[in-house]
Design an enzyme around this catalytic site. Sequence first.
Site, short mmCIF file in Angstrom:
data_model
loop_
_atom_site.label_atom_id
_atom_site.label_comp_id
_atom_site.label_asym_id
_atom_site.label_seq_id
_atom_site.Cartn_x
_atom_site.Cartn_y
_atom_site.Cartn_z
N ASN A 1 49.21 11.74 70.44
CA ASN A 1 49.06 10.60 69.52
C ASN A 1 50.32 10.36 68.69
OD1 ASN A 1 47.95 13.18 68.47
ND2 ASN A 1 47.83 12.06 66.53
N HIS A 2 51.09 11.43 68.40
CA HIS A 2 52.33 11.26 67.65
C HIS A 2 53.47 10.72 68.51
CE1 HIS A 2 51.54 13.22 63.64
NE2 HIS A 2 50.45 13.52 64.32
N ASP B 1 52.32 15.69 71.85
CA ASP B 1 52.98 15.81 70.55
C ASP B 1 54.21 16.71 70.66
OD1 ASP B 1 51.24 14.06 69.42
OD2 ASP B 1 50.22 15.50 68.12
N HIS C 1 55.90 19.08 67.67
CA HIS C 1 56.19 18.19 66.54
C HIS C 1 57.65 18.21 66.10
CE1 HIS C 1 52.07 16.81 65.73
NE2 HIS C 1 51.70 18.00 66.12
N ASP D 1 51.99 20.52 70.91
CA ASP D 1 52.10 20.27 69.47
C ASP D 1 53.32 20.96 68.84
OD1 ASP D 1 49.53 18.69 68.79
OD2 ASP D 1 48.81 20.34 70.03
N HIS E 1 45.35 22.23 66.39
CA HIS E 1 46.46 23.13 66.10
C HIS E 1 46.05 24.59 66.02
CE1 HIS E 1 49.43 19.91 64.39
NE2 HIS E 1 48.99 19.63 65.61
#
Length: 381
Positions: free
Chosen positions: A84-85, A49, A10, A8, A189
């Site tokens: 998923n991102h 992610d 991002h 994650d 997260h």
Amino acid sequence: MQFVHLADTHLGYRQYGLVERENDFFHVFNEAIDELIMERPDFVIHSGDLFEYSRPPTRALLTAQNGILRLKEEKIPIYAIAGNHDIVMRKNALPPQILYKDFGLKLISPKKPFYLENDVFIGGAPYTSKYHSKQLVERLQTIESKSKDYNKRILVLHQGIDRYIPYEYEIKIGDVPQSFNYCAFGHIHERVIDDFGEGKLAYPGSTEIWRSNEVEGYKKNGKGFYLVDIDGDMPEIEKIDLKLPREFIKETILFTKIREELSRIKQYVSNLNNKPLLMVTVEGGNFSRSEVYETLNHSLSHLCLAVRTNYKPTAVEDGKNLFENKNEALDIKKMIEHSLDDFKNEKVNRLATDLLKELSDGDFKMAETIVQNFYEDLYDH
């Protein structure tokens, strides 16, 4: 044998539309690469992610590329799955991580569900929506079967589990195989470390504060990654914390003491090296929201990267008994379920709840993904 587990990151996320926040996510990723190289792990696992978007901006792609090339130069393999991102919602589409195949990144995917790293089995699957959880469970059973002949087994997934997020999970804890030494999860997260089956189940959490509701968890558990030693019977997990570039401050103040409170906040933020993000909730008393907004921004906007305001409403008990008393917080989930009661359809209720959450947070990309997954499920049936 030791490995680093992170997730994650991002990259490319421009929180609140601020280029400074996009840079913060790049900065923390580069710091993570610095730190993990210092730890000299045998390999790295990224549990999804890597990017904020399935079509990341150029600078995000370059930042990831530079980090992965540094690992290659240090002869540190990296294994990754799509979160998923990262996923493009189109049949046979490839996630952006595939771009780094020649730079040493090994992508765990349906076509290549596992790898071996010095006799350590590393298997898993990319993110799967709640509407296709049955297929994921079947895939996990196959992966577990393939891992049986190896002494050290790592499962890599990017999924929410009902134990940790009861209203937003994709799979149930009982669906996760218990024969692995370490279950390297992403998607949640907050940091999580649990005893599970024959080993540990862990979420390293995001490397930066992606939503304001992560602030409390960050203050308690930090942000960063895990250094995992799997030489013994049970994995030993060490938290490696990263220093975030700026503070994310949340304050609740009384309207009747707004001047004193603003003076206190102003004094604190004026001493910080980098402008913080500030979220202020004003409660109590009768006041004009526009006037309070102007007061807050006039006092603090020049000292903060962003000032976001909220006003605590007084919930009123209605005739349908959606609330136990007039002081109880507004329960959006109950309201949606009541409003959609005529549908008698749990999936529709859940779709509405999920959409409201993502749209309220301004995550339009995730809202789009939720709708696409919902209609894919309808077509499959």
